[in-house]
Design a protein around this motif. Structure first.
Motif: not given
Length: 524
Positions: A59-84
């Motif tokens: 649903k969040a991906a749809k609301d953002a107008g993104e494909d679910p995989q593209a959406f998760t790629d983008r948001v997952s990167q924020a968590f990976r960035d937090l580790t750094a």
């Protein structure tokens, strides 16, 4: 003899929003324990990652107008960035959209199905899309004809075909394992004790109300109402529900289904670090699935508490979400890492206060530890030609040194119980003793009256500072490293075992520099 390998995990974080202080807190505790265990001679595997499937993400991906995989790629990167940003030392970062994870989920499902642990039925009940959870009628409230879950999410009556896991079959065995004594390899250790009592009571009450083998206690493990997930093998109208998908990440990263994989030797996990809101999933559903698949269960699940912000519950609607990245930018990484594990007993709820943070940083780090290091090293520069004094008469300050020598063992015990605040308190108590010792001995005055004693006192203080800096590396890696540089400790002598070998006298020490900056609180 080699020390046992250690496997530590964070939960995998849900990618429907950006990281906040709770995510940083869980991973920080895991990171500190991982770093300490490496420092203490263990081989460590530290896992974190992101949970990327489910209806909310779809649903969040749809609301953002993104494909679910593209959406998760983008948001997952924020968590990976937090580790750094937070300086985490994780050995792997797993994503549930990775092929290796889908393969592991499929393999686990097939094992459970072959063993008769999964069956097809129908699930119906009051369902909240936002929470991805079903609720009983007694948990609901109603306003203006709409029913709401305890979380405030609206619910709707849903009936759909679902595969079920025979959870009820395994609940008596879980109760048995909760009650086994410490040291028994089958024990499922839940910490803190309050969480163990909560989980045990929940399982026992279910068995009392419905009885062993009741289908009411079985677990729905598939959905047909959304498609963003791992397909059920042999029935692709269904996707695996979160219990199977997300929880399996811990064995995916260890190499499952290849139990001959190099990483499989780390399983079972020594500690799953989780927030208290997901403790039941990790202490009931997850070990039951592992037992049903014939796999060892994790040794311990530790559920930490939640933070409030200046006394208020943290929420997006109040606009008081604490951004860990902003905190690090404002106060520095190591001070933030120190404060988060110093301020509140891990496992209890705590209140985040900037005043408390500044007081800790100024009082304990700058005034107590930083000032002690600067005074000691400055005295060595001025009075010992900038060279480390020889080890002298241990009778001078013997009691003080005995306390310092005991510190590694104290931290080992406290961190094995995840008592991070007590580990730091032990170090700070010794720092206070050291400040008392330098004041009592007054080495600046001994230069004229007893230069031999002065050298011994300064050597003892150097020994203490080396111990503090070594043990603080897991909590404040960069600052502790700078402190060890100033103390002249070579890179190969910075683990706990090396503390048993004295540095040679006469080595040149660099000029000291301040390790911490004091922070002024804004005027009220």
């Amino acid at each position: 003899m080699a020390k046992p390998s250690i496997y530590l995990t964070t939960p995998i974080y849900y990618v429907n929003d950006k990281p906040h202080i709770g995510h940083a807190y869980t991973s920080l505790a895991t990171d500190v324990l991982a770093r300490f265990k490496r420092l203490d001679g263990h081989e460590v595997f530290f896992l974190t990652g992101t949970d990327e499937h489910g209806q909310k993400v779809e649903k969040a991906a749809k609301d953002a107008g993104e494909d679910p995989q593209a959406f998760t790629d983008r948001v997952s990167q924020a968590f990976r960035d937090l580790t750094a940003t937070m300086g985490f030392s994780n050995d792997d970062f797993i994503r549930t959209t990775e092929p290796r994870h889908k393969d592991a989920c499929t393999a686990l499902w097939q094992v459970l199905a072959e063993r008769g642990e999964i069956y097809l039925g129908d699930y119906e009940g009051w369902y909240a899309v936002r929470d991805e959870a079903f609720y009983g009628p007694d948990e609901l409230t109603e306003r203006d004809g709409v029913k709401y879950a305890p979380s405030g999410a609206p619910v709707e009556w849903v009936r759909e075909p679902s595969y079920f896991f025979r959870l009820s079959k395994w609940l008596p065995e879980l109760l048995r394992r909760y009650d086994l004594p410490e040291g028994n390899p089958e024990r499922i250790d839940i910490q803190p004790e309050s969480r163990r009592n909560e989980v045990r009571s929940f399982v026992a009450q279910g068995l009392k109300d419905f009885g062993e083998g009741s289908e009411k206690l079985d677990l729905s493990v598939s959905r047909t109402s959304f498609t963003w997930g791992v397909k059920v093998p042999g029935d692709e109208k269904h996707v695996m529900y979160v219990w199977v998908d997300a929880l399996t990440n811990y064995i995916t990263a260890a190499g499952y289904p290849d139990t001959n994989a190099e990483r499989w030797r780390f399983w079972p996990a020594d500690v799953h670090f989780v927030g208290k809101d997901i403790v039941r999933f990790h202490t009931i559903y997850w070990p039951a699935m592992l037992l049903a698949a014939g796999l060892p269960t994790a040794r311990r699940v530790f559920a930490h508490g939640w933070w409030t912000n200046e006394g208020q519950k943290i929420s997006k609607s109040l606009g008081n979400v604490i951004d860990p990245v902003s905190l690090v930018e404002e106060y520095g990484l190591d001070p933030v890492r120190y404060f988060l594990l110093r301020e509140v007993p891990f496992g209890q709820d705590g209140d985040f206060s900037r005043k408390s943070l500044v007081n800790r940083l100024n009082g304990e780090l700058a005034d107590a530890l930083g000032n002690l290091a600067n005074r000691t090293l400055s005295l060595i520069q001025r009075n010992c030609e900038g060279r480390l004094p020889e080890a002298g008469d241990a009778v001078v300050g013997r009691e003080f040194l005995e306390g310092v020598v005991a510190l590694p063992g104290q931290l080992r015990e406290r961190l094995d119980r995840q008592e991070f605040h007590l580990a730091l308190e032990a170090v700070m108590a010794s720092v206070r003793d050291a400040n008392g010792y330098i004041t009592l001995e007054a080495p600046w005055a001994l230069k004229k009256t007893d230069p031999v004693r002065m050298a011994v006192v300064l050597r003892h203080l150097h020994t203490a500072l080396r111990c503090y800096a070594t043990l603080l590396q897991p909590f404040m890696p960069e600052t502790a490293g700078k402190m060890l540089d100033q103390l002249g400790v070579p890179a190969e002598a910075r683990d706990i075992a090396a503390l048993g070998t004295a540095l040679p006298g006469g080595i040149a020490l660099p000029a000291p520099a301040p390790l911490f900056r004091k922070i002024e609180l804004p005027a009220a």
